[in-house]
Design an enzyme around this catalytic site. Structure first.
Site, short mmCIF file in Angstrom:
data_model
loop_
_atom_site.label_atom_id
_atom_site.label_comp_id
_atom_site.label_asym_id
_atom_site.label_seq_id
_atom_site.Cartn_x
_atom_site.Cartn_y
_atom_site.Cartn_z
N ASP A 262 0.87 -1.18 0.00
CA ASP A 262 0.00 0.00 0.00
C ASP A 262 0.91 1.23 0.00
O ASP A 262 1.79 1.36 0.85
CB ASP A 262 -0.91 -0.02 1.23
CG ASP A 262 -1.91 1.13 1.26
OD1 ASP A 262 -1.47 2.28 1.08
OD2 ASP A 262 -3.11 0.88 1.48
N ASP A 297 -0.63 8.17 6.35
CA ASP A 297 -1.47 7.28 5.54
C ASP A 297 -2.89 7.83 5.44
O ASP A 297 -3.82 7.26 5.99
CB ASP A 297 -1.46 5.89 6.20
CG ASP A 297 -2.38 4.91 5.51
OD1 ASP A 297 -2.43 4.91 4.28
OD2 ASP A 297 -3.05 4.13 6.22
C1 RNT Z 1 -5.70 0.22 5.93
C2 RNT Z 1 -5.41 -0.60 4.73
C3 RNT Z 1 -6.57 -1.34 4.17
C4 RNT Z 1 -7.85 -0.53 4.14
C5 RNT Z 1 -8.98 -1.19 3.37
C6 RNT Z 1 -10.30 -0.54 3.63
O1 RNT Z 1 -4.67 1.05 6.28
O2 RNT Z 1 -4.84 0.20 3.74
O3 RNT Z 1 -6.26 -1.82 2.92
O4 RNT Z 1 -7.66 0.75 3.64
O5 RNT Z 1 -9.00 -2.53 3.63
ZN ZN Z 2 -4.56 -0.69 1.79
#
Ligand code: RNT
Ligand code: ZN
Length: 422
Positions: A262, A297
């Site tokens: 992410d 984030d």
């Molecule tokens: C949280 C993660 C996760 C969520 C989703 C909704 O920090 O990024 O992926 O954003 O599952």
């Molecule tokens: Zn995520």
């Protein structure tokens, strides 16, 4: 501008790229084959529909803003997604969270969910020729109130979430089977600690064991793939996150799972674009959560910034597209939510196209000759090639509005549908 003028603009651009040995036609064709997994949760601020007043909670993540018109049920969310998809070129995927189950009015516990509870979503995706991806929802639930789920010291809590993970994989497999394309089911848990913990080891060992149980049932990779998502910190888990990058990188390598990167889950100056080629030395496939952190984030709508372009360049230059599942993960509740989807997704696709029409041959040549001067010169010159004309042509061929015209459609939909929601 008349349509023959527009195609004239493209013809000139095509020619200009052609002179550099870049085949824009091939790029347009290649781009059409790359799906982006659209995250359903942008449509309702990560609320889900388990109860009428469901709200994002306890997950270390936060949607901010109160722009009117968010989807209140699955039918509205699907209608909103349809509107967004009509403005996004290409054929894409739907990324669903378990909390969007449709249980016909009677609540079903998360460890009891079944594929049937997602049959309307599956039918919807099938009708649109879309694949689906899935996520367990390990937050916004009383069993997550302690801040720990799969790594909880409480064996009842752990058991509950292990069962949730297990049923989610079966649901994902049902989606993959029904739609004829493997479903990636992602595991992200919020587990962590606000302040400095004494025991960093215990929760990680428990998570390891719990994951092994979640993944115990073998599933056919032709219908189902597992991914694990790391994080550096969250709101209320600033000092310690159990599922860190090292933890999941190791886990993915050892078990053959997909690693989910992410873009918002690392130190602010650390970028996932630089991790892709390293991770691919050791794992087979990755899942991306393309997001945009602003200082933290914050899950801002993805813009066409340097990092988005760098991610796309890495995927294209490294020839990794076949091993990468591109998903989006942002949620902005302060602007029109459909516009948020359209802006973020179009940007992801734009970045891919930009990378596909890069004069990569010249750049590689310069680099191979240790000619840093030419490499830099070409990188900078490439930035002003007539990319916009190629992108507009792609939108035309895919039958979606080119340029900002899509916003008029969103505004109309806002008037007709969103503004009627209380
Ligand atoms: C949280 C993660 C996760 C969520 C989703 C909704 O920090 O990024 O992926 O954003 O599952
Ligand atoms: Zn995520």
């Amino acid at each position: 501008m008349a349509s023959n003028q527009k195609s004239g603009v493209y013809a000139v651009a095509r020619e200009q790229y052609g002179c550099l040995g870049i085949d824009t036609e091939a790029a347009l064709e290649r781009l059409a084959a790359v799906p982006v997994s659209l995250h359903c949760w942008q449509g309702d601020d990560v609320g889900g529909f388990e109860s009428p007043d469901a709200q994002l909670s306890g997950g270390g993540i936060q949607a901010t803003g109160n722009y009117p018109g968010k989807a209140r049920n699955a039918d509205e969310l699907r209608a909103d997604l349809e509107q967004a998809l009509a403005l996004i070129p290409g054929t894409h995927r739907l990324n669903l969270h378990a909390m969007y189950a449709e249980t016909g009015g009677s609540p079903v516990e998360r460890n009891q969910l079944e594929p049937d509870h997602f049959s309307r979503w599956i039918d919807w995706a099938r009708d649109r020729g879309m694949g689906m991806d899935f996520n367990g929802t390990y937050f916004s639930h009383p069993m997550a109130d302690s801040g720990y789920t799969l790594s909880s010291a409480d064996s009842d809590v752990r058991r509950f979430w292990i069962e949730h993970g297990q049923v989610c994989r079966r649901i994902g497999a049902a989606m993959g089977l029904a739609l004829g394309t493997p479903c990636v089911t992602n595991v992200w848990i919020p587990d962590g600690s606000k302040d400095t913990p004494v025991d960093r080891k215990g929760p990680r060992l428990r998570l390891l064991e719990a994951l092994d149980q979640v993944f115990a049932e073998p599933l056919d990779p032709a219908v189902h793939l597992d991914a694990v998502e790391s994080k550096l910190f969250g709101l209320g888990s600033e000092s310690y996150v159990v599922g860190s990058h090292e933890f999941y990188l190791g886990y993915a390598m050892r078990t053959g799972k997909l690693l989910c990167l992410d873009a918002g889950h690392f130190h602010p100056t650390e970028v996932i674009s630089d991790k892709i080629s390293s991770v691919f030395c050791f794992v087979d496939r990755i899942l991306l959560h393309v997001s945009r952190g602003v200082r933290w984030d914050s899950d801002h709508v993805v813009t066409l910034n340097d990092e988005l372009q760098a991610i796309a360049q890495e995927l294209v230059r490294g020839d990794y597209l076949d091993r990468t599942h591109i998903g989006l993960d942002f949620f902005d509740a302060s602007i029109n939510r459909i516009a948020a989807w359209v802006i973020g997704t179009r940007n992801m696709i734009k970045a891919l196209l930009m990378a596909m029409v890069e004069p990569v041959g010249r750049l590689r040549q310069a680099e191979a000759a240790a000619d840093g001067t030419a490499r830099l010169a070409w990188m900078e010159e490439a930035k002003t090639l007539p990319f916009g004309a190629v992108w507009d042509e792609y939108c035309r061929r895919q039958d979606v509005p080119e340029g900002p015209a899509w916003l008029d459609t969103v505004r109309q939909y806002e008037k007709d549908a969103l503004s009627r929601r209380s």
